[in-house]
Design an enzyme around this catalytic site. Structure first.
Site, PDB file in Angstrom:
ATOM      1  N   TYR A 126     -52.818  -4.467 -12.522  1.00  0.00           N
ATOM      2  CA  TYR A 126     -52.443  -4.806 -13.901  1.00  0.00           C
ATOM      3  C   TYR A 126     -51.176  -5.665 -13.946  1.00  0.00           C
ATOM      4  O   TYR A 126     -50.588  -5.857 -15.006  1.00  0.00           O
ATOM      5  CB  TYR A 126     -52.265  -3.522 -14.731  1.00  0.00           C
ATOM      6  N   TYR A 182     -59.255  -0.777 -22.368  1.00  0.00           N
ATOM      7  CA  TYR A 182     -58.272   0.287 -22.659  1.00  0.00           C
ATOM      8  C   TYR A 182     -56.904  -0.098 -22.113  1.00  0.00           C
ATOM      9  O   TYR A 182     -55.899   0.462 -22.498  1.00  0.00           O
ATOM     10  CB  TYR A 182     -58.760   1.625 -22.072  1.00  0.00           C
ATOM     11  N   ARG A 183     -56.848  -1.098 -21.228  1.00  0.00           N
ATOM     12  CA  ARG A 183     -55.607  -1.442 -20.528  1.00  0.00           C
ATOM     13  C   ARG A 183     -55.860  -2.792 -19.885  1.00  0.00           C
ATOM     14  O   ARG A 183     -57.003  -3.082 -19.498  1.00  0.00           O
ATOM     15  CB  ARG A 183     -55.396  -0.382 -19.453  1.00  0.00           C
TER      16      ARG A 183
END
Ligand code: ADP
Length: 543
Positions: free
Chosen positions: A96, A486-487
């Protein structure tokens, strides 16, 4: 230039670092991004994204406070010099963006030194931690004290309990949805003020890490404002922990055909809604089963195809599957209960999956002894940490495309739990991935009322452009189908946020209003989750 619109002015930055060094000591200030971070996958100590070679999100240095008061002082300095800070707890966040900020040149506010475990409570099953506490630290403390607790850990245990939780990370025990297990927070606000949420709003309240109410406390729940957000710096967090069970079994369910994904997911989510299965099952596809297997000839076969610009053909995967007697999909979950309950749970599971032709159920059983609890020493290690034993083992997969030091990225949409919608989405995403010459690696997480369908894509660092194209195709396809992530990775936060388009992007307009109110100088994590001050938002909102 001011912090709110991008990288800070070089002189202001130097003054900020000089002043920060007087507060924290020069050793706790990094004037460039190249040192001071916790060691990354290849042992490097630089800040940024270990899985990227581009400079787009490079930080402009880092500061490492040790106490809450130091965090408050640094935030005040940031306001005085208009220097933007990017908060990380341990800065792992692999897939991420690592410790990369959205805006190049932002200074990392690295909380690794705030690493106190403030409390672990065995009787009620919770801990209160500071940001720098890793999953390994918490686990080891629990072992040291000999407590009957199974703390949840994600796939790789070196990250921060607090950082992972506020970024809505996932683990594998019944408390594995960390954001749902959070209870109580202390937060330094962008003006340096300090707030406690939930029962903690009352000084010396005895239920700070216990009472979540309908999310926490009396009146509105403020906790949610600090998840995946840039409205505050979380400096303490309560987290609920699963008690060690009396009896335990890990379960693997394999189903033979690709289309069996539909009944597999449907059955699992139904068993979760009925509280038969308590932890989130994760699901692997044949590519992942093969890649993570310990069978040398399977690895040799995959290695013929896993290299830049190439992927493993479907017929090769099918050949491996048939030769090894594996399913197309494998679900991993566990059963947690008492000595009397475990056999009954096992029978229920057998019966539920016998409805899928060709399915196989395998167990690793710990039938237990009445009145005593299963310990980590009995379990030793697990492929997936359902009992909360942390590991770094999965890190190795990034080197599997015939090059050391590759990376992975996660595309993570949220879908309904029947399996039908997931299958339709999966077929589109799989085709995109094959067309882009990558392999589809499934890490689907089932919950009672949704599935978080993580597609993990492994790439080599010279395939970054191709991976970006693939990611943006996946993003647009999923949003055309009505799903959002979600992310996401720092590079795509604006893209994901720009899909929040109900009522002329009311959600984004509201978060921007909050941002202007609590952080008028835009000093905290500009662009996190697509949240910007209103002066910047229009520049970042292109569809
Ligand atoms: P981990 O090391 O567990 O992977 P990180 O420290 O990298 O977690 O945090 C992940 C993300 O969560 C960060 O990029 C940041 O956006 C957010 N975050 C981390 N720590 C905090 C904190 N203390 N307060 C607010 N947000 C945080």
């Amino acid at each position: 230039m001011q912090a709110r619109s991008g990288a800070p002015d070089a002189r202001a930055l130097q003054h900020f670092f000089d002043h920060a060094a007087r507060i924290l000591g020069e050793a706790n200030v990094s004037r460039d991004h190249q040192h001071g971070a916790l060691k990354g996958p290849q042992g490097e100590e630089s800040y940024g994204d270990p899985f990227s070679t581009t400079a787009t999100h490079q930080p402009g240095g880092a500061v490492r406070p040790h106490t809450v008061e130091e965090v408050q002082d640094i935030v005040k300095l940031a306001n005085a010099y208009r220097v933007a800070l990017w908060t990380v707890s341990r800065g792992k966040n692999l897939g991420y963006g690592g410790s990369s900020p959205v805006v190049e040149g932002t200074v990392v506010l690295d909380l690794q030194r705030m690493n106190k475990i403030i409390e672990v409570n065995e009787e009620y099953g919770y801990a209160v931690v500071e940001p720098g506490v890793s999953f390994f630290d918490l686990y080891e403390e629990i072992q040291r004290q000999g407590l009957n607790l199974w703390p949840s850990v994600p796939a790789i245990g070196w990250g921060s309990v607090l950082g992972n939780t506020v970024d809505r990370g996932l683990g594998y025990t019944p408390n594995g949805e960390h954001s749902q297990s959070q209870c109580g927070m202390e937060v330094v606000l962008p003006n340096g003020d300090i707030l406690r949420t939930g029962s903690g709003a009352m000084k010396d309240n005895k239920t700070f890490p216990l009472y979540k109410g309908f999310n926490s406390g009396f009146g509105p729940s403020l906790d949610g404002l600090f998840f995946q957000s840039n409205l505050g710096i979380v400096t303490k967090l309560g987290i609920h922990i699963t008690p060690a069970p009396e009896a335990y079994a890990t379960v693997e369910v394999s189903v033979p055909r690709e289309e069996d994904l539909v009944p597999l997911i449907g059955t699992l989510s139904d068993l979760m809604r009925r509280s038969i299965i308590l932890n989130s099952p994760s699901i692997a596809n044949i590519f992942r089963i093969a890649l993570t297997s310990k069978v040398p000839e399977v690895h040799a076969k995959l290695a013929q195809y896993m290299k830049p610009g190439s992927n493993v053909p479907a017929d090769v995967l099918e050949e491996i599957r048939v030769q090894q007697g594996w399913g197309y999909w494998r679900a991993y979950f566990s059963l947690y209960g008492s000595v009397e309950m475990l056999p009954a749970l096992q029978k229920t599971i057998q019966r539920a999956f016998s409805a899928i032709p060709g399915s196989q159920v395998e167990w690793r059983e710990f039938p237990g002894t009445p009145g005593s609890f299963i310990t980590a020493a009995e379990i030793k290690e697990e492929e997936i940490p359902h009992s909360g034993i942390p590991t770094l083992a999965p890190l190795g997969i990034v080197d599997s495309r015939q090059q050391k030091g590759g990376g992975h990225i996660c595309f993570s949409p949220v879908l309904p739990p029947s399996g039908r919608e997931l299958y339709d989405w999966y077929l589109t995403a799989k085709q995109r991935t094959i067309d882009a010459k990558f392999d589809f690696f499934a890490d689907f997480h089932v919950y009672p009322r949704y599935v978080i369908a993580i597609e993990l894509v492994i790439y080599t660092l010279d395939e970054e452009e191709a991976i970006k194209d693939l990611y943006s195709n996946l993003l647009h396809d999923a949003s055309d189908q009505g799903y959002m992530e979600y992310r996401t990775h720092v590079s795509y936060m604006d893209d994901v946020a720009s899909k929040l388009d109900f009522n002329e992007s009311a959600f984004r307009r509201f978060t921007s209003l909050l941002k202007d109110t609590v952080d008028p100088n835009g000093v905290l994590s500009p662009g996190k989750s697509g949240i910007w001050n209103s002066a910047v938002l229009p520049l970042r909102s292109s569809p």
